[in-house]
Scaffold this motif. Sequence first.
Motif, mmCIF file in Angstrom:
data_model
loop_
_atom_site.group_PDB
_atom_site.id
_atom_site.type_symbol
_atom_site.label_atom_id
_atom_site.label_comp_id
_atom_site.label_asym_id
_atom_site.label_seq_id
_atom_site.Cartn_x
_atom_site.Cartn_y
_atom_site.Cartn_z
ATOM 1 N N LYS A 125 -38.717 -41.800 -4.390
ATOM 2 C CA LYS A 125 -38.523 -40.767 -5.418
ATOM 3 C C LYS A 125 -39.778 -39.928 -5.616
ATOM 4 O O LYS A 125 -39.702 -38.761 -6.004
ATOM 5 N N ILE A 126 -40.933 -40.529 -5.365
ATOM 6 C CA ILE A 126 -42.186 -39.778 -5.473
ATOM 7 C C ILE A 126 -42.184 -38.596 -4.507
ATOM 8 O O ILE A 126 -42.695 -37.521 -4.809
ATOM 9 N N LEU A 127 -41.564 -38.782 -3.335
ATOM 10 C CA LEU A 127 -41.482 -37.690 -2.371
ATOM 11 C C LEU A 127 -40.717 -36.498 -2.937
ATOM 12 O O LEU A 127 -41.003 -35.353 -2.608
ATOM 13 N N ASP A 128 -39.737 -36.760 -3.780
ATOM 14 C CA ASP A 128 -38.959 -35.674 -4.387
ATOM 15 C C ASP A 128 -39.711 -34.986 -5.518
ATOM 16 O O ASP A 128 -39.530 -33.796 -5.764
ATOM 17 N N LEU A 129 -40.589 -35.744 -6.191
ATOM 18 C CA LEU A 129 -41.245 -35.232 -7.391
ATOM 19 C C LEU A 129 -42.640 -34.672 -7.147
ATOM 20 O O LEU A 129 -43.122 -33.839 -7.918
ATOM 21 N N ALA A 130 -43.293 -35.102 -6.087
ATOM 22 C CA ALA A 130 -44.682 -34.696 -5.823
ATOM 23 C C ALA A 130 -44.753 -33.248 -5.356
ATOM 24 O O ALA A 130 -43.776 -32.697 -4.839
ATOM 25 N N PRO A 131 -45.908 -32.598 -5.528
ATOM 26 C CA PRO A 131 -46.106 -31.248 -4.985
ATOM 27 C C PRO A 131 -45.816 -31.227 -3.488
ATOM 28 O O PRO A 131 -46.012 -32.230 -2.795
ATOM 29 N N GLU A 132 -45.373 -30.088 -2.983
ATOM 30 C CA GLU A 132 -44.914 -29.983 -1.598
ATOM 31 C C GLU A 132 -45.981 -30.429 -0.602
ATOM 32 O O GLU A 132 -45.681 -31.121 0.372
ATOM 33 N N VAL A 133 -47.232 -30.034 -0.854
ATOM 34 C CA VAL A 133 -48.293 -30.380 0.098
ATOM 35 C C VAL A 133 -48.521 -31.887 0.144
ATOM 36 O O VAL A 133 -48.806 -32.458 1.197
ATOM 37 N N ILE A 134 -48.359 -32.558 -1.007
ATOM 38 C CA ILE A 134 -48.490 -34.015 -1.071
ATOM 39 C C ILE A 134 -47.307 -34.681 -0.377
ATOM 40 O O ILE A 134 -47.459 -35.644 0.392
ATOM 41 N N LYS A 135 -46.117 -34.161 -0.624
ATOM 42 C CA LYS A 135 -44.916 -34.695 0.022
ATOM 43 C C LYS A 135 -45.056 -34.631 1.543
ATOM 44 O O LYS A 135 -44.784 -35.614 2.244
ATOM 45 N N ASN A 136 -45.480 -33.488 2.059
ATOM 46 C CA ASN A 136 -45.607 -33.322 3.512
ATOM 47 C C ASN A 136 -46.624 -34.302 4.091
ATOM 48 O O ASN A 136 -46.422 -34.865 5.172
ATOM 49 N N TYR A 137 -47.723 -34.497 3.367
ATOM 50 C CA TYR A 137 -48.765 -35.430 3.831
ATOM 51 C C TYR A 137 -48.227 -36.855 3.876
ATOM 52 O O TYR A 137 -48.453 -37.589 4.844
ATOM 53 N N LEU A 138 -47.497 -37.256 2.834
ATOM 54 C CA LEU A 138 -46.970 -38.617 2.777
ATOM 55 C C LEU A 138 -45.933 -38.858 3.862
ATOM 56 O O LEU A 138 -45.901 -39.929 4.476
ATOM 57 N N VAL A 139 -45.076 -37.879 4.104
ATOM 58 C CA VAL A 139 -44.075 -38.015 5.157
ATOM 59 C C VAL A 139 -44.751 -38.149 6.511
ATOM 60 O O VAL A 139 -44.343 -38.943 7.363
ATOM 61 N N GLN A 140 -45.834 -37.387 6.714
ATOM 62 C CA GLN A 140 -46.531 -37.406 7.998
ATOM 63 C C GLN A 140 -47.338 -38.677 8.208
ATOM 64 O O GLN A 140 -47.384 -39.226 9.309
ATOM 65 N N SER A 141 -47.980 -39.170 7.151
ATOM 66 C CA SER A 141 -48.952 -40.247 7.317
ATOM 67 C C SER A 141 -48.404 -41.640 7.065
ATOM 68 O O SER A 141 -48.965 -42.627 7.544
ATOM 69 N N ASN A 142 -47.309 -41.759 6.311
ATOM 70 C CA ASN A 142 -46.796 -43.078 5.959
ATOM 71 C C ASN A 142 -45.955 -43.642 7.099
ATOM 72 O O ASN A 142 -44.962 -43.044 7.490
ATOM 73 N N PRO A 143 -46.326 -44.800 7.664
ATOM 74 C CA PRO A 143 -45.550 -45.372 8.765
ATOM 75 C C PRO A 143 -44.193 -45.902 8.355
ATOM 76 O O PRO A 143 -43.330 -46.102 9.190
ATOM 77 N N GLN A 144 -43.982 -46.149 7.061
ATOM 78 C CA GLN A 144 -42.668 -46.583 6.600
ATOM 79 C C GLN A 144 -41.748 -45.378 6.475
ATOM 80 O O GLN A 144 -42.160 -44.297 6.083
ATOM 81 N N LEU A 145 -40.467 -45.563 6.806
ATOM 82 C CA LEU A 145 -39.465 -44.522 6.654
ATOM 83 C C LEU A 145 -38.855 -44.648 5.263
ATOM 84 O O LEU A 145 -38.143 -45.610 4.969
#
Length: 271
Positions: free
Chosen positions: A89-109
Amino acid sequence: MEIVIETSLGAKPLPALSKKDPVVSQVAADLKDLLAQFKDPKKGLKIISVKTSIHEKTLNRLLNEENRASYMTIFKLYRYILDENDDAKILDLAPEVIKNYLVQSNPQLLTEQITFSSGIDQELAKNPVFGEIYILCGTGPLSKNELLTRFGHYGLSILEKMLKQQVLKESGFEVYELGKNQANFGPESIINLGTHLALNHVKKINGDLLDQNFMGLYAEGLSDEAYKQWLKIDQEAFRKKVALSSNKNNLGPIRAFTFMTTDSLNIEVEK
């Protein structure tokens, strides 16, 4: 199903840090906004440190845009900022630049079907049996008899707890696998669980054979640049292992784990 546990940059390469890095700037700006809510910024930083389990020194470095935070540090920070413990849910709520970083860097899906809870991560950090059962069920189905043989009746009580928390689910009669509530591993759970697995599952006798396991220990005095290269080598090796196990054709009955860490040795007691 593979378990991916990493506390550094993640499974994908990231661009080099620069002072104009948008992720660094966004984290610093959000930290400043958070501190503005406190009358005394120094006390506010201490409170944020306690609430997020992020060291004050780390928070100061992020505030001053000196470092890029790891994906787990950002998750911990934005759980507090957004008052949300589900990392998906954090991915939905975080600023776009943070969301993109987390999607790119987090090894968990992170998906809607799975809830990544910080509470589960805390259970893994403090209870090695809980953690070992989690790993075993993440690398293949685990039967009740197998669990009883390895952990005794205490293991059964942990099983009931994990089923109640939906960390595990029954995939067949008295056979279990990971459930909807999972953990996005933090540094404490990686160290505690990795150490436990190393002590209880590494077979020293297999160290005499080249194709059974791998053990290595090396220490040296290094320059700052050489130390960074060491970390880079570890990160690249980890990513290669993740890529190999992500191919379904490579999955099989061997329950394997890798526990990697490189750090500087403590000479002085940290204040």
